[in-house]
Design a protein around this motif. Sequence first.
Motif, PDB file in Angstrom:
ATOM      1  N   ASP A 176       0.811  -1.223   0.000  1.00 18.58           N
ATOM      2  CA  ASP A 176       0.000   0.000   0.000  1.00 18.58           C
ATOM      3  C   ASP A 176       0.848   1.279   0.000  1.00 18.58           C
ATOM      4  O   ASP A 176       0.410   2.325   0.493  1.00 18.58           O
ATOM      5  N   VAL A 177       2.060   1.174  -0.546  1.00 20.97           N
ATOM      6  CA  VAL A 177       2.952   2.327  -0.687  1.00 20.97           C
ATOM      7  C   VAL A 177       3.053   2.688  -2.167  1.00 20.97           C
ATOM      8  O   VAL A 177       3.189   1.808  -3.021  1.00 20.97           O
ATOM      9  N   PHE A 178       3.010   4.000  -2.460  1.00 16.98           N
ATOM     10  CA  PHE A 178       3.061   4.487  -3.836  1.00 16.98           C
ATOM     11  C   PHE A 178       4.160   5.539  -3.955  1.00 16.98           C
ATOM     12  O   PHE A 178       4.520   6.198  -2.980  1.00 16.98           O
ATOM     13  N   TYR A 179       4.657   5.698  -5.190  1.00 15.36           N
ATOM     14  CA  TYR A 179       5.873   6.486  -5.411  1.00 15.36           C
ATOM     15  C   TYR A 179       5.652   7.573  -6.462  1.00 15.36           C
ATOM     16  O   TYR A 179       4.983   7.359  -7.476  1.00 15.36           O
ATOM     17  N   ALA A 180       6.245   8.736  -6.195  1.00 22.49           N
ATOM     18  CA  ALA A 180       6.285   9.832  -7.171  1.00 22.49           C
ATOM     19  C   ALA A 180       7.708  10.343  -7.264  1.00 22.49           C
ATOM     20  O   ALA A 180       8.418  10.431  -6.249  1.00 22.49           O
ATOM     21  N   ALA A 181       8.138  10.695  -8.469  1.00 19.59           N
ATOM     22  CA  ALA A 181       9.521  11.126  -8.670  1.00 19.59           C
ATOM     23  C   ALA A 181       9.805  12.487  -8.064  1.00 19.59           C
ATOM     24  O   ALA A 181      10.929  12.769  -7.653  1.00 19.59           O
TER      25      ALA A 181
END
Length: 626
Positions: A176-181
């Motif tokens: 449930d972890v999401f990434y953005a640059a």
Amino acid sequence: MKKFLLPAFTALTALTMGTYASAIAQSPIAYTVSFPNAIHHEAEISVQFKQLTAAPLRVRMSRSSPGRYATHEFGKNIYHVKAFNAAGKPLVLNQLEGDVWEIPKHEAEVQIKYTLFGNWVDGTYAAIDQSHAHLNMPATLMWAYGMDQKPITVQFNDLKKQGWRVITQLKPMGNDVFYAANLQYLMDSPAELTLDKHVSWEVVNPDGKKQEISLSTHSDDDQAVVNKFADMVKRVVLEEQAIFGELPAFDYGKYVFLHDVHPSTAGDGMEHRNSTVIVQPAKAIEGNERRLLGTFSHEFFHSWNVERIRPKTLEPFNFAHANMSNELWFAEGFTQYYGALTLTRAGLNSVDDMLSSATGLINSVLNTPGAANFSAVESSRYAVFADANVAVDATNKANIFNSYYSYGGAVALALDLQLRSEFNLTLDNYMRQVWLAHGKTERAYTIPDLQNVLAKFTGKPEFAAGFFTKYVYGLQKADYAGLLDKAGLVLKRERAGKAWAGRLGALSSRSSEGVSRSTAAEGLMISSSTLMGTPVYKAGLDAGDMITVADGKNVKDMTTFNEVIAAHQPGDEVKIQYANRTGKHETVIVLEEDPGLTLVTYEKAGKTPSAAQLSLRNDWLSSKIK
């Protein structure tokens, strides 16, 4: 509309988990979003900053959001803001402005916690209840000055407890972890947390590359209805792909429609780089399919026009104040034009539907004071006051502003018909050239850039210069009747010979709207500015005046007023008694013929179109899918 550091981001799309781990070693800004009190529209949010210098840490909530041009005070919906060090010890946190805080002294690690309230479901704000968390990031997440390029993670808690899953263009990293640059990508990445009904399909580009398109719907419809609606959306996607010749290269090879349908929603459509938020205040999809498709057609076109064909005036997007652009007539207006055209080409709307849309565009530029006195560029600039902006004081918007959606749509219509009739070219061809020059390369454009593409494309610099001078920078309007005649279409007065007193605000040819719909015991109150050049305006009537008698009849409501006007002919004089703060007065309205226009085919007008006219019309409105 959004600024992305392309070298870094393009590399990110191909990263392996190993390279992701390397990025994470840079100590990303880490958000955690929890929902212990969703029933009362609250979320608990924490953000952790590491590897800080000794300089004061200044953080804030946004005041603007990607795709919106006016300011929106997101800081008003967060509270209980507190700061801590790595050991959990409270830190001094000073509120400098309504939406800006500063921690003057701290160590290398700081955690900030706050409560978010959200109860407005649209494309800009946040909404939380037991059915979902609808999160537009500028309305949700606080950010720090000077850290725009740091990687970011967002962890969503309580998903199992709520029965939700996360739908977003952010990169899923598991657990449930999401990434953005970077910050720009985060702010441009809405998330819908809910138990959705999901349909996915693949679309193949001419180079053979497949990309996944998804429809994620939060509604009371069953899966079969959503499946059927997705089939309609597929046709829209393919028609728009045909215009540009290819889909954009979506990050991670995926694009998702975040679709929310319920009567309680505010309604909206908001484009993003690899997704779009579509909120529709309807009971359900079933029975409303055709009405709902227009937003899909408009928003998906933005995948090219705005998200990658981007105005330089919006580069980079500033989240701290309103973002003014000269080019919204193209970014939004041309998209508006193609939204309707695509539905007709896809067989989802009729030719008459497209003609009705074109009629609205033409009326907006030929029969409004905003278009008569202000150019398409000036209309675009006014978006900082018009784009869902809230004002408690009265404005003269009806007389000085014509929506850049309709203004630009009318410019697009004129250019398309001119290209077809004079050059044997099309607006589709032009949009593809703009895509190749500025969209696929993601080289932000200016208005002169758009003119240069048209000049090269047609081989006629003088035509391009004249078109932009007259219709974009200037106040001239195209000969729509003449252009449409080449497609076997007749532009005429909708209510020829009918008396008209004037309009207030949006164009309507069905009633005299020079007065408000509100009523009072003494008469009919005018609550908004009357429009320049209309009979009621020329008669000296305006906001604050209360009409009591018209043509000798007591006026209590709009119906009575309309009946008086309908009993007359153009050129007749109607005596009016009215009152305002200066006392009682009399004036005379000299009625005119209703200027509202309508568009019909030659066939419906009792005329026979030529083969050339039918050919142009059919090529314009027919499917482009090969």
